[in-house]
Each structure stands twice: as structure tokens, then as C-alpha cells.
Design a protein around this motif. Structure first.
Motif, PDB file in Angstrom:
ATOM      1  N   TYR A   1       1.351  -8.715   4.710  1.00 38.22           N
ATOM      2  CA  TYR A   1       2.132  -8.437   4.467  1.00 38.22           C
ATOM      3  C   TYR A   1       2.682  -8.843   6.142  1.00 38.22           C
ATOM      4  O   TYR A   1       1.890  -8.351   7.009  1.00 38.22           O
ATOM      5  CB  TYR A   1       2.360  -7.002   4.333  1.00 38.22           C
ATOM      6  CG  TYR A   1       2.317  -6.437   3.095  1.00 38.22           C
ATOM      7  CD1 TYR A   1       2.816  -7.007   1.780  1.00 38.22           C
ATOM      8  CD2 TYR A   1       1.328  -5.796   2.498  1.00 38.22           C
ATOM      9  CE1 TYR A   1       2.279  -6.081   0.283  1.00 38.22           C
ATOM     10  CE2 TYR A   1       0.437  -5.613   1.481  1.00 38.22           C
ATOM     11  CZ  TYR A   1       2.063  -5.889   0.427  1.00 38.22           C
ATOM     12  OH  TYR A   1       1.815  -5.661  -1.125  1.00 38.22           O
TER      13      TYR A   1
ATOM     14  N   LYS B   1       4.078 -11.578   2.689  1.00 30.64           N
ATOM     15  CA  LYS B   1       5.371 -11.241   1.799  1.00 30.64           C
ATOM     16  C   LYS B   1       6.257 -10.804   3.058  1.00 30.64           C
ATOM     17  O   LYS B   1       5.398  -9.710   3.957  1.00 30.64           O
ATOM     18  CB  LYS B   1       5.481 -10.062   0.795  1.00 30.64           C
ATOM     19  CG  LYS B   1       5.345 -10.290  -0.591  1.00 30.64           C
ATOM     20  CD  LYS B   1       4.821  -9.554  -1.511  1.00 30.64           C
ATOM     21  CE  LYS B   1       4.811 -10.593  -3.348  1.00 30.64           C
ATOM     22  NZ  LYS B   1       3.900  -9.897  -3.635  1.00 30.64           N
TER      23      LYS B   1
ATOM     24  N   VAL C   1       8.087  -8.035   4.568  1.00 32.22           N
ATOM     25  CA  VAL C   1       8.284  -6.796   4.023  1.00 32.22           C
ATOM     26  C   VAL C   1       9.944  -6.484   4.310  1.00 32.22           C
ATOM     27  O   VAL C   1      10.183  -5.070   3.683  1.00 32.22           O
ATOM     28  CB  VAL C   1       7.293  -6.300   2.999  1.00 32.22           C
ATOM     29  CG1 VAL C   1       6.343  -6.869   2.145  1.00 32.22           C
ATOM     30  CG2 VAL C   1       6.776  -5.513   4.184  1.00 32.22           C
TER      31      VAL C   1
END
Lengths: 359, 344
Positions: free
Chosen positions: B98, B131, B133
Motif C-alpha cells: 500500500y 494500491k 490507498v
């Protein structure tokens, strides 16, 4: 890569190493004039390949190192003004003046820019008509043609806001100063290949004859330097003192006539102060009267600057080859590339910085 | 109040050179930040901090991107910001998971530019399998920023309790470099200064987590990794030599460098050992496993040009020594500030 890697060939270097060893029967001190050569000698640790009886002495050929303190202070004075864009080659940025360096001036908010060519400074002048653009024209005979060309170009474009802060030094008078100094024991010289590319090497003939000292015009790659040393040692061992050209793939006897014409259309020869050494007669270029409108020292009103070198810095002795950087008490302690006391610790071509990085 | 630890006889203000990745940067980090934030995780001074939460071993890192120009040959500031943080996690032996991102945007930035940057961040994140996030946006007045600055932070999960640290390095370990050095720095410099070369030199910006995964799968004996960014190969090797307390010897002829980069460095008076990279790493590997690791790298798109460039030695602890192409040896020092082009 053509014309670079071939001159870093380990077999060729080894052959020259063996030849120098076979030839050498006594101790010789050889000075390489140019800082570029000093840098290459350190970068490739060429001293490790030479017999102990051969000593290389690092000469005054680092333009950053010999630019007088007063000029650096003038540069800082001009660069600090609000209506100025001050342009310079990168390695002048960190040279200590008596108080500050140009990097600090820049951090304080002045417009100081690093350029790769004086012609870039001309372009900056053209696109900033409300600013005075000054280029710090430092260097030996090598950088003079491009710097002079920038003045001609500024004139051609009709620019009134471009000028040079010029500080040019010349090699032959420096060699003569070293040769006429009885305390400097130098048996032979490697002359600076790039300077001779511009100027040719006729100027060195009278020096060779007057002082009976070999001078070999030499290049900058390991093979060049080893061959230059070989040629000097061969002369010394044979009791000869001649002017020879190792760098014949680049250097012509008369040099680059077009470049010389450009230089002498803007500059004239005059006395010059060398940082750490003092005034050497007829050893620099000044901007001629005809182009005085491009001379920053005439344009800007600079009151007399008081300049003082740090007492403990022995740059002068180092630039004359009388001391090695490691013989200085400040070396590596109070004087480092991050916080240099003197200019030879700044430029990668300076003897002190070269010792610090590679030794 | 504690007095500022930077001695008075040194610079009184922050210079650009303090951001160059060399000795001045180290001095700034050590004396100002580490001395005050001082804790065992920070003091490791690796590319990521690695710690346990519950049963999970995690890596955490952050990096800010201020590159100018924001678009350069071979990439832009957006993909650089994703790849850089992905790489800091990867070389800690972690799988990047992340990312957060913070934008500081200067008033007047064309939306088209911002859009291009965001699209390339998305593409880079997809490619690296991470990702984005969480994020933050600030806009500053015209003249108070330089188009856009991007910060990214990242969290990754460390593979199989791997322990990547300079402390593992021992005499005899071999040093593998993942590819040709200097492309990014020269690409930026040529874009910035308008230098034109016959063949365009492209930034090497790339996510290295795939490469690292392949390496980790090939051997359990990878002791140390670092992505070599600002300050170049020499700074990374000097950092490792000094924190591991070992000597390092490399061979000039073994270091892969693009011919165009060599040429550009010759022209500009720069040394490729000090030029920035954005998609290269060095790994320190037990000699028994070096061939396995090298092969795993050569089979990966970002490690095709990998080479063993040297080894860890007992002599000269804390120092990097290079055998030059002509057969002599010399010290490879850490850069002091910024690399400044020479006059002639």
C-alpha cells in the motif's frame, strides 16, 4: 567508445610502465601542468605504476585554484546585487572567497546560475532584458576562445546587458616563473594538451632552450600520461632537453588559428595575480579597451575589497609543487571538500581535492 | 533549547548541496534528524524501517520527489514517485502493498500535466502491484513551489521473515549490480540543460519488486540490498561499507555503463559512479549462491545487464576501493555535495 577507451588500455599502460622502469637509472621530478592531468593521475592512481625514483609534482594548472581571491570576492559582490543574474561554470560555485562562496550567495536568494557554455549566458541575457547578466570567465587559454566568442555574439545581437568578469591565466609565463625559481626543482614538464590544442606549442621552444628542460605536450588519458612521462624520462636519461608532442592526435604546432583569432579580438595580454603565487608578468588576458562595455569590472562600481587568505592554507606552496597536500596540517582536518580553506580543495582538478578523494 | 549541532564554522544555511546525497546530506541527516528522532528502527538507516506488528513483519518507508523538469526523457515525476517507494520497500526484502501520496501543487499547473502525472502513477502502481490507498493535496501560491512536488509513503510485508541488513555483510560476499548505471541522472541533466546527444538517453525509472522477488526465490542468502539513487553507486557502496564496518573492492571494468552515458560524462566532466539511478540495485550475496542470484536477475527484464562487480573484503573497513581499468587501485570516495561540472 572511440578515442577514449583505447587510451585506457591496460596492456598499453603496462608496456609503458615496463619501458619507463627499464629506462630509469636515477631520480627525476616531473611536473604535470594541468589540473585535468592531476585529476587523471589520481583517478587512475598512475603514481602506483611508476618507479619510486620518479616523482610527479602537481602544477598550478587548475583555473579554479589560481583565480585570485579578490576576483572571487568581486564575483560574490556582483552576484549579490538584485539586478544581476550571475552565471558561472559549476566548479566556481564552491570556491571560498574571504567570507562566502557563490553557493551561499545563491542560498541567500541571489540569482546565481550554473551554465555549461558562456553562450548559454548570452541567451539568458537576451531573454532577461531587465537584468544584468554576468558570466564568470575563468580559465586558461583553453576557455578563452569560447568566452571571447560570447562577447562577440552579445555584440552581434546588440545586447547591452551582458558582461564578463574575466580572470584568464596563461601557461607559458607560469612555467617560466617556476623554472626561474631556484627553490623549485623540476626536471621536466608535461605541458597541458588542451591549452596547446588552442595555442599550439611554439611558445615553449624558448623555455626549453633557455632552461635546458624537457617539455612534452601531453594528453589526459592514462596511456597519454604514461607515454608523456616516458618521453620526458627518455630525454632526461639521454641528457637531452627538447620540445616534443605526445598529444599529436589533437595538437598542431600552430594550434587552432580560428580560436586564437577570436581570443585576440577581445582580449589582450597583461599582468595577472595567481592565487597563492602572486603577480606573474604578462600571464593573463584582460578584456581590451575596444570591448570595455562588456567588462564587468568596468560596469560595476566595486569599492576596494580587502582580501585575506586563511593563514593556515598553504595553497601557494602546493600550486608551485613545493609541498604535497598531505604535508599540510589542515588537510583532511579543518580543510575538506565540504569546507575548503583554499581553492585546491574545491575543484576536482585541484591537487588537494584529488588527494582527498583518491588517496 | 538544544543548540544546533552543525558547527558554526560550517554552513549556516541549508544549501542545495545538502540534498545531493553525499557527505553534506549525511551530515544533515545524522546531526539534525537522527540525533533527535533517535530510535532503534531509525538508527538502522536502511531504505525502509522493518518491524513486527502482531505476527506480521512489515517494512515502512517514505520519499519525496521534487525532480525538475517534471517530464523528462523516459518518464515523469509521477511514476518516479511510485517506483521510488516501491523500490525502497523491495530492497528491504518486502513485498510492496500500500502507498500513500501527498501532492504539493503550485498554482497554475495545467490540469493536463497533472492528469498525465496521475495516469502514469496509476500505471506504475498497477505494474508494481501496489494500491495507492490514501492521499493529501495542497495548493501553494505561484512561485512558492515548482509546479508539483509529490511525496509517497509505502507499507510492505517482509518475505519469509527475511533479514536484509548491512550487518550481515562479511568478507567474501559478492556484490551484484542489477544493470547499467547513470541513465537517470544524465537524462535529467540533458533535459534540464538542453543538452542534445545523438541518441537520447532515457531515465531508467522502474519498479524493482519483481526483480527482488525473483532474487529471493533463487536464494536464501541475500544479505543486503540497496536501490542506488541519488549520489550514485559510490554513495550506496560507501554507506554500506561504513554501516557494515567492512571493506569493499570493485572492478571498474565490470561495472556496466551505457556508452552514451560514458560519452555524456566525458563531455560534462562527471563520474558515472556518482550519477543518480532510479531503477537499479546492488545486492550483497553469499559467494556460493552468487551465480544462482545473478542468473535469476539476468532472466528478469530489469536485471538483464546484471554483473558481479566486486566483493566484500577484510582490509580497509568502511572504505570502497576500485581496481581501475589500467590495473591500479584507488579509493572511491562518497561525493561531498552536488557533482559540479568542471571548467575544462
Amino acid at each position: 567508445m572511440k578515442y577514449v577507451q583505447e587510451y585506457r588500455d591496460s596492456t598499453l599502460v603496462k608496456n609503458l610502465k615496463n619501458k619507463i622502469e627499464e629506462l630509469t637509472t636515477q631520480s627525476w621530478s616531473i611536473m604535470e601542468i594541468c589540473g585535468g592531468q592531476t585529476h587523471a593521475i589520481m583517478k587512475y592512481n598512475i603514481e602506483e605504476l611508476l618507479p619510486e625514483s620518479i616523482t610527479l609534482i602537481h602544477g598550478p594548472g587548475c583555473p579554479v585554484c589560481v583565480t585570485p581571491l579578490e576576483k572571487i570576492d568581486k564575483a560574490i559582490n556582483i552576484a549579490s546585487r538584485k539586478d544581476v543574474i550571475f552565471t558561472t561554470y559549476g566548479d566556481m560555485m564552491r570556491v571560498p572567497g574571504s567570507k562566502d562562496d557563490l553557493l551561499t550567495v545563491k542560498a541567500n536568494g541571489s540569482d546565481v546560475r550554473m551554465v555549461y557554455s558562456p553562450l548559454d549566458a548570452v541567451k539568458i541575457a537576451e531573454s532577461n532584458p531587465n537584468k544584468k547578466v554576468v558570466f564568470f570567465a575563468v580559465g586558461f587559454e583553453t576557455t578563452a576562445p569560447a568566452n571571447a566568442a560570447s562577447v562577440l555574439e552579445a555584440k552581434r545581437r546588440g545586447l547591452k546587458n551582458f558582461s564578463l568578469l574575466a580572470s584568464h591565466v596563461l601557461v607559458p609565463p607560469a612555467i617560466e616563473a617556476l623554472l626561474s625559481d631556484s627553490t623549485a626543482k623540476i626536471d621536466g614538464f608535461l605541458a597541458a594538451g588542451h591549452v596547446c590544442t588552442v595555442m599550439g606549442y611554439n611558445e615553449y621552444q624558448p623555455l626549453v632552450e633557455k632552461y635546458k628542460t624537457p617539455i612534452v605536450v601531453t594528453g589526459f588519458e592514462p596511456v597519454d600520461i604514461m607515454q608523456g612521462i616516458y618521453m620526458v624520462v627518455k630525454q632526461l636519461e639521454e641528457g637531452r632537453a627538447d620540445l616534443e608532442n605526445q598529444y599529436s592526435r589533437v595538437v598542431l604546432k600552430d594550434g587552432n588559428l580560428a580560436a586564437k583569432n577570436v581570443t585576440f579580438s577581445v582580449y589582450e595580454v597583461g599582468d595577472m595575480t595567481w592565487r597563492g603565487i602572486g603577480v606573474i608578468p604578462n600571464s593573463g588576458y584582460n578584456i581590451s579597451e575596444k570591448y570595455s562595455e562588456f567588462d564587468a569590472e568596468k560596469i560595476f562600481d566595486i569599492e576596494d575589497l580587502k582580501v585575506e587568505e586563511p593563514e593556515s592554507c598553504i595553497a601557494g606552496l602546493i600550486l608551485q609543487g613545493k609541498k604535497k597536500p598531505i604535508e599540510c596540517g589542515e588537510f583532511g582536518i579543518n580543510c575538506t571538500p565540504e569546507h575548503p580553506l583554499g581553492a585546491p580543495m574545491v575543484s576536482t582538478e585541484g591537487a588537494c581535492a584529488a588527494y582527498f578523494h583518491y588517496k | 533549547m538544544i543548540t544546533c549541532p552543525i558547527p558554526k564554522n560550517e554552513y549556516e544555511k541549508v544549501l542545495l548541496a545538502h540534498g545531493g546525497g553525499g557527505k553534506l546530506t549525511h551530515q544533515l541527516i545524522e546531526k539534525i534528524f537522527v540525533s533527535q528522532f533517535n530510535n532503534e528502527l531509525l538508527n538502522e538507516q536502511n531504505d525502509s524501517a522493518v518491524f513486527n506488528i502482531e505476527n506480521a513483519k512489515l517494512a515502512f518507508t517514505t520519499d519525496s520527489y521534487v525532480v525538475q523538469p517534471i517530464f523528462f526523457p523516459g518518464g515523469n515525476i509521477g511514476e518516479l514517485a511510485v517506483n521510488g517507494t516501491v523500490n525502497d520497500l523491495a530492497v528491504a526484502g518486502a513485498k510492496p502493498l500500500y502507498l500513500s501520496t501527498g501532492f504539493i501543487i503550485e498554482e497554475g499547473l495545467p490540469f493536463e500535466d497533472l492528469w498525465k502525472i496521475v495516469l502514469s502513477m496509476k500505471e506504475a502502481a498497477d505494474k508494481a502491484g501496489v494500491k495507492i490507498v490514501t492521499g493529501d493535496t495542497k495548493v501553494v501560491e505561484r512561485g512558492k513551489g515548482d509546479k508539483v512536488f509529490i511525496n509517497t509513503s509505502g507499507i510492505g510485508a517482509v518475505y519469509n521473515n527475511l533479514y536484509i541488513s548491512p550487518r550481515n555483510c562479511k568478507a567474501g560476499d559478492l556484490i551484484i549490480l542489477s544493470g547499467k548505471i547513470g541513465d537517470h541522472g544524465i537524462a535529467i541533466m540533458s533535459a534540464r540543460e538542453g543538452l542534445e546527444f545523438e541518441t537520447e538517453i532515457l531515465s531508467d525509472t522502474a519498479p524493482l519488486n519483481g526483480l527482488v522477488e525473483a532474487m529471493i526465490n533463487s536464494s536464501k542468502n541475500i544479505k543486503m540490498m540497496r536501490d542506488i539513487t541519488r549520489g550514485g553507486l559510490s554513495s550506496s557502496l560507501n554507506e554500506i561499507a561504513s554501516s557494515a564496518g567492512v571493506g569493499i573492492e570493485i572492478e571498474e571494468d565490470k561495472i556496466p555503463i551505457n556508452e552514451q552515458v560514458i560519452g555524456a560524462c566525458e563531455i560534462l566532466g562527471l563520474d558515472p559512479l556518482y550519477i543518480a539511478n532510479e531503477g537499479k540495485l546492488v545486492a550483497f550475496v553469499n559467494p556460493n549462491d552468487s551465480e544462482k542470484v545473478l542468473n535469476s536477475m539476468k532472466n528478469h527484464e530489469f536485471g538483464i545487464d546484471a554483473e558481479i562487480i566486486g566483493e566484500v573484503v577484510e582490509d580497509h573497513p568502511g572504505r570502497v576501493v576500485m581496481k581501475t581499468s589500467i590495473g591500479s587501485k584507488r579509493i572511491v570516495d562518497m561525493i561531498s555535495g552536488e557533482q559540479l561540472p568542471r571548467i575544462c
